[in-house]
Write a protein that holds these residues in place. Structure first.
Motif, PDB file in Angstrom:
ATOM      1  N   ARG A 134     -18.609  91.081  27.939  1.00 42.40           N
ATOM      2  CA  ARG A 134     -18.509  89.639  28.240  1.00 42.40           C
ATOM      3  C   ARG A 134     -19.893  89.003  28.356  1.00 42.40           C
ATOM      4  O   ARG A 134     -20.169  87.962  27.767  1.00 42.40           O
ATOM      5  N   THR A 135     -20.771  89.652  29.151  1.00 45.17           N
ATOM      6  CA  THR A 135     -22.088  89.058  29.386  1.00 45.17           C
ATOM      7  C   THR A 135     -22.890  89.008  28.086  1.00 45.17           C
ATOM      8  O   THR A 135     -23.517  87.992  27.767  1.00 45.17           O
TER       9      THR A 135
ATOM     10  N   ASP B 233     -19.456  85.382  37.286  1.00 42.42           N
ATOM     11  CA  ASP B 233     -18.831  86.676  37.546  1.00 42.42           C
ATOM     12  C   ASP B 233     -19.044  87.038  39.014  1.00 42.42           C
ATOM     13  O   ASP B 233     -20.179  87.255  39.445  1.00 42.42           O
TER      14      ASP B 233
ATOM     15  N   ASP C 297     -19.764  82.932  31.757  1.00 44.42           N
ATOM     16  CA  ASP C 297     -19.497  84.366  31.821  1.00 44.42           C
ATOM     17  C   ASP C 297     -18.611  84.602  33.045  1.00 44.42           C
ATOM     18  O   ASP C 297     -19.018  84.371  34.178  1.00 44.42           O
TER      19      ASP C 297
END
Ligand SMILES: Nc1ncnc2c1ncn2[C@@H]1O[C@H](COP(=O)(O)OP(=O)(O)OP(=O)(O)O)[C@@H](O)[C@H]1O
Ligand SMILES: [Mg+2]
Length: 419
Positions: A156-157, A180, A264
């Motif tokens: 994801r990041t 996050d 994110d």
């Protein structure tokens, strides 16, 4: 039917308002005079009223409190003060349904009550309002992409950082946000050395009704010409600093500041208030849920191995069950023969078509050397490995996402011309 009024107003205005309420011929009746916010929220949750009249400087009044009142089905009338004009603005920014000036006499009290009745009569108006603190001067035209994916570090990041970098390089004003609440590390990945106040500070300002374009711009250092960053919480236990009611307002201002906001998100979609009976408790996954709700497009990232694909299929189902991610793009990352067979791309596409009905997944190959180089130098793929397979794939996906902005601008232009 008589509508109950909860009154949390200081000073002489209180009795003027209470008397004006009692003159409404039974339409309104004061059911509780509250000394403080705690008493007001308790009365609202107990269903004692549908209208709250609240002093703008009531202690601890913030966006979250207004949202709790809304969730309890209570409209909020904020009482401002002519000597402190900013109080009225603050009340609007906190989400009050109506802002009135403190009444000094019986007539003024009567008109406060008439205005309050008018908002109650506005049939069909939802009690929960959209954030209304969009700064003046620029339309909130930007779009939001939430980068989400199931547990297991699918990337994801990596995807959020590199998609944001590509959008910025294409000349779009872009804001990259780390939301996050489990393991945010965007600041480190992009090489931001200073401890920036970041998203927690933006959420705090929004919660107090003080987040505008200038404040958000100040909180978002620019790491390249069109790329701003709102870093995450430095320790996972600081998640209560990111309440969803405040983040909703952050996204609204972000849309005005930038053309693209790339968020994110954490992996977890559990709605913790379903797990506890305390609906007022802060929610650890509130940040992710708020981002997904706000998103114009959700980029769902999965990992290109058997376990990753199974988690992705389940994750897509969870998103659907929660009614999130209406417009979604699916990205399978780290696609490689060693984990998916000799034709890994085909295998991944077939599995997704079969188990999730997804026929247009975007694939990013496993590219350890380029990703490691980027991590080592704390820079983006386009800077350290511009010709690499992973960069080329992510740049293509960013271009697809950016095409959405062009479409939305076209729609806005057509609408403006028609009007
Ligand atoms: N296409 C790729 N090829 C090789 N390695 C990759 C690729 N994409 C990501 N990685 C690596 O996988 C690891 C996890 O990536 P990343 O941190 O982006 O995942 P995440 O989903 O954000 O995880 P977390 O749950 O920790 O937030 C990192 O070391 C990253 O460099
Ligand atoms: Mg991550």
């Amino acid at each position: 039917m008589t509508v109950g009024v909860l009154c949390a107003v200081h000073g002489s205005a209180e009795s003027i308002i209470v008397q004006a309420v009692e003159r409404t011929g039974g339409r309104l009746s004061v059911t509780r005079r509250c000394a403080d916010l705690t008493e007001l929220l308790a009365a609202a949750e107990a269903g004692l009223g549908r209208l709250a009249v609240v002093s703008g400087d009531l202690d601890l009044l913030d966006r979250e409190a207004v949202e709790l009142l809304h969730r309890a089905g209570v409209r909020v009338v904020g009482v401002g003060d002519v000597t402190r004009p900013w109080l009225g603005e603050r009340l609007s920014a906190l989400g009050a349904d109506l802002v009135v000036m403190e009444p000094q006499d019986e007539d003024a009290g009567g008109s406060v009550v008439r205005e309050a009745l008018a908002i109650l009569d506005a049939v069909g108006t939802p009690a929960v309002q959209e954030p209304n603190d969009v700064p003046v001067g620029r339309a909130a035209a930007g779009l939001v992409v939430a980068v989400w994916g199931p547990t297991g570090a699918p990337g994801r990041t990596t995807v959020a950082v590199n998609v944001a970098a590509e959008l910025a390089a294409a000349g779009r004003r872009t804001l990259l946000v780390d939301a996050d609440t489990y393991g945010g590390c965007v600041a480190q990945v992009v090489g931001m050395l200073d401890e920036a106040p970041g998203l927690a500070a933006a959420a705090r300002a929004a919660g107090q009704g003080g987040l505008d374009l200038v404040a958000l711009a100040r909180l978002t250092p620019q790491i390249s010409p069109d790329l701003r960053v709102l870093s995450g919480i430095s320790r996972a236990d600081r998640w209560p600093e990111l309440p969803s009611s405040s983040l909703d307002a952050v996204w609204t201002v972000a849309r005005s500041l930038c053309e693209w906001t790339v968020i994110d998100c954490g992996f977890n979609l559990e709605q913790d208030e379903l797990l506890s009976y305390d609906t007022r408790a802060p929610r650890r996954n509130g940040a992710t849920l708020s981002a997904l709700e706000a998103a114009d497009v959700v980029l769902v990232v999965g990992s290109g191995d058997p376990v990753g694909i199974q988690r992705l299929v389940r994750g897509l189902g969870e998103l659907t069950d929660l009614g999130l991610g209406g417009t979604r793009m699916v990205l399978v990352n780290r696609v490689r023969a060693s984990a998916a067979g000799s034709r890994p791309g085909e295998a991944v596409q077939q599995a997704l078509a079969r188990y999730a009905g997804v026929t247009d997944a975007h694939l990013v190959p496993d590219d350890r050397p380029s990703l490691d180089a980027a991590l080592l130098e704390a820079r983006t793929l386009r800077e350290v490995a511009p010709g690499s397979p992973a960069r080329r794939a992510i740049a293509g996906i960013a271009a697809r996402i950016d095409a959405l902005l062009s479409q939305s601008l076209d729609v806005a232009r057509v609408r403006a011309e028609v009007v």
